[in-house]
Scaffold this motif. Sequence first.
Motif: not given
Length: 287
Positions: A185-186, A228-232, A234-235, A283-287
Amino acid sequence: MPRGLKRSIVGAALLLALGATAVLGIMMYQGHRKPVGNPEYVALGSSFAAELGLGELAPGAPLACQRSVNGYPQQLARSAGLSLVDMSCSGATVKHLVGGGQFFQGPQIAPINANTRLVTLTVGGNDIGYIGSLVSAGYRNRGGIMRWLTAMSGGETYPEQQDFIAVQNEIVATIAAIRRRSPKALVVVVTYPPVLPENGTCDALHLTQQQVRSSLGVAARLAEATRKTAHQSGAVLVDMATIGSGHDACSAQPWTYDLAPPEGASFQRHRADRDRAEWPQDQGKRA
């Protein structure tokens, strides 16, 4: 005490008790119902996902959640042609997503399975008392009956009093739980849009400049923790805190309401912005 007055008081007390019992019964019934639908897309989060006050309530949703048909999950599902199971609920904290317990409901992640293609979440504000603090402070400043009704909701929220690291870690753990249920899932993490102006204040907020400055610090640290949660994890990050700059409640084109709007809910998403269903995709972008 006159017998007639005593009977009236007893009767009123019985009616209140019956009413409270009925409300509790409805909440328990609605909370224990299993989510229905094909969970291609599962939406998680608090009022900024449920879109409290943004029009007609979503059919079948628990009344206590105040989930709107104009919420971004509902619009995104229609736009993308995905079958949606919307689990968002006003007042939710991060713990409710995995642990459940809000209004007798189970975990928000419960419907997610191997066939789920998309999961969005907007959460964290209730964990640190962000919007609740704004509402309480605004009505205390404004006065009137609402001043007394909000007096029990607690004091104002200050950045130094909140554990943003704990919220960040809990969201990361939630995303890990989502991925265990649906590895393919994305997962999209959405920050809260700006509510307050970057400089000064306005009458419609009923907040002092000091209160605005302090609350801006809360909003900024919550947004950074969410990034930071997205970065950690990979969301995918949809950074509404940045995208919405210049569209605060005091602006000429607000994306959020002020304290006491004629429609909608205090400091929630603005009805004029309800047709922006494209932003989670564009507007989404890979963190």
